[in-house]
Design a protein around this motif. Structure first.
Motif, PDB file in Angstrom:
ATOM      1  N   ALA A  72      -2.323  -0.499  -6.370  1.00 23.61           N
ATOM      2  CA  ALA A  72      -1.874  -1.378  -5.292  1.00 23.61           C
ATOM      3  C   ALA A  72      -1.951  -2.838  -5.709  1.00 23.61           C
ATOM      4  O   ALA A  72      -1.065  -3.626  -5.377  1.00 23.61           O
ATOM      5  CB  ALA A  72      -2.703  -1.126  -4.029  1.00 23.61           C
TER       6      ALA A  72
ATOM      7  N   ASP B  26       1.233   4.186  -3.040  1.00 21.98           N
ATOM      8  CA  ASP B  26       0.924   5.588  -2.746  1.00 21.98           C
ATOM      9  C   ASP B  26       2.014   6.557  -3.204  1.00 21.98           C
ATOM     10  O   ASP B  26       1.797   7.764  -3.207  1.00 21.98           O
ATOM     11  CB  ASP B  26       0.681   5.786  -1.242  1.00 21.98           C
ATOM     12  CG  ASP B  26      -0.636   5.196  -0.787  1.00 21.98           C
ATOM     13  OD1 ASP B  26      -1.514   4.944  -1.643  1.00 21.98           O
ATOM     14  OD2 ASP B  26      -0.782   4.968   0.437  1.00 21.98           O
TER      15      ASP B  26
ATOM     16  N   GLY C  94       0.807  -1.220   0.000  1.00 19.55           N
ATOM     17  CA  GLY C  94       0.000   0.000   0.000  1.00 19.55           C
ATOM     18  C   GLY C  94       0.841   1.270   0.000  1.00 19.55           C
ATOM     19  O   GLY C  94       0.534   2.225  -0.711  1.00 19.55           O
TER      20      GLY C  94
ATOM     21  N   SER D 261       1.194  -5.312  -5.811  1.00 17.79           N
ATOM     22  CA  SER D 261       1.133  -6.600  -5.132  1.00 17.79           C
ATOM     23  C   SER D 261       1.537  -7.736  -6.071  1.00 17.79           C
ATOM     24  O   SER D 261       2.341  -8.604  -5.703  1.00 17.79           O
ATOM     25  CB  SER D 261      -0.275  -6.844  -4.588  1.00 17.79           C
ATOM     26  OG  SER D 261      -0.344  -8.100  -3.961  1.00 17.79           O
TER      27      SER D 261
END
Length: 104
Positions: free
Chosen positions: A40, A32, A28, A44
């Motif tokens: 995100a 950002d 996360g 991931s």
């Protein structure tokens, strides 16, 4: 020159660089950042792929740290496609060409 794998994307180097500089990273938080312009879920997926190939280690809960292979890749000492060190040097692993380095 870094030897990236055909499985890698342009974002993988940036993700590795950030995680190395910060001694770890959370998906996360990476997503950002202004310097990482993917979602995100994409961060991931990239972290999971980097972990599958041994460049990151998954600590759980979306937190990753860089491995020795990941550091060596950033330092242009590891071939991500071959999954091997390019120069044995201080590392005991094989070289990308399958030859051990000899001194002398």
């Amino acid at each position: 020159m870094r030897q990236s794998g055909t499985w890698m994307t342009i974002w993988d180097d940036r993700i590795l660089e950030i995680i190395r500089a910060e001694e770890g990273g959370r998906v996360g938080d990476l997503a950002d950042r202004d310097s990482v312009r993917i979602s995100a879920s994409s961060v991931s997926r990239r972290c999971q792929k980097l972990a599958e190939h041994g460049l990151l280690r998954d600590l759980g809960n979306g937190v990753y740290v860089i491995t020795e292979e990941g550091k060596a890749y950033l330092d242009e000492e590891y071939d991500a496609e071959a999954g091997a060190y390019m120069d044995a040097g201080e590392n005991s692993g094989p070289t990308a060409g399958g030859r051990e380095r000899t001194n002398g």
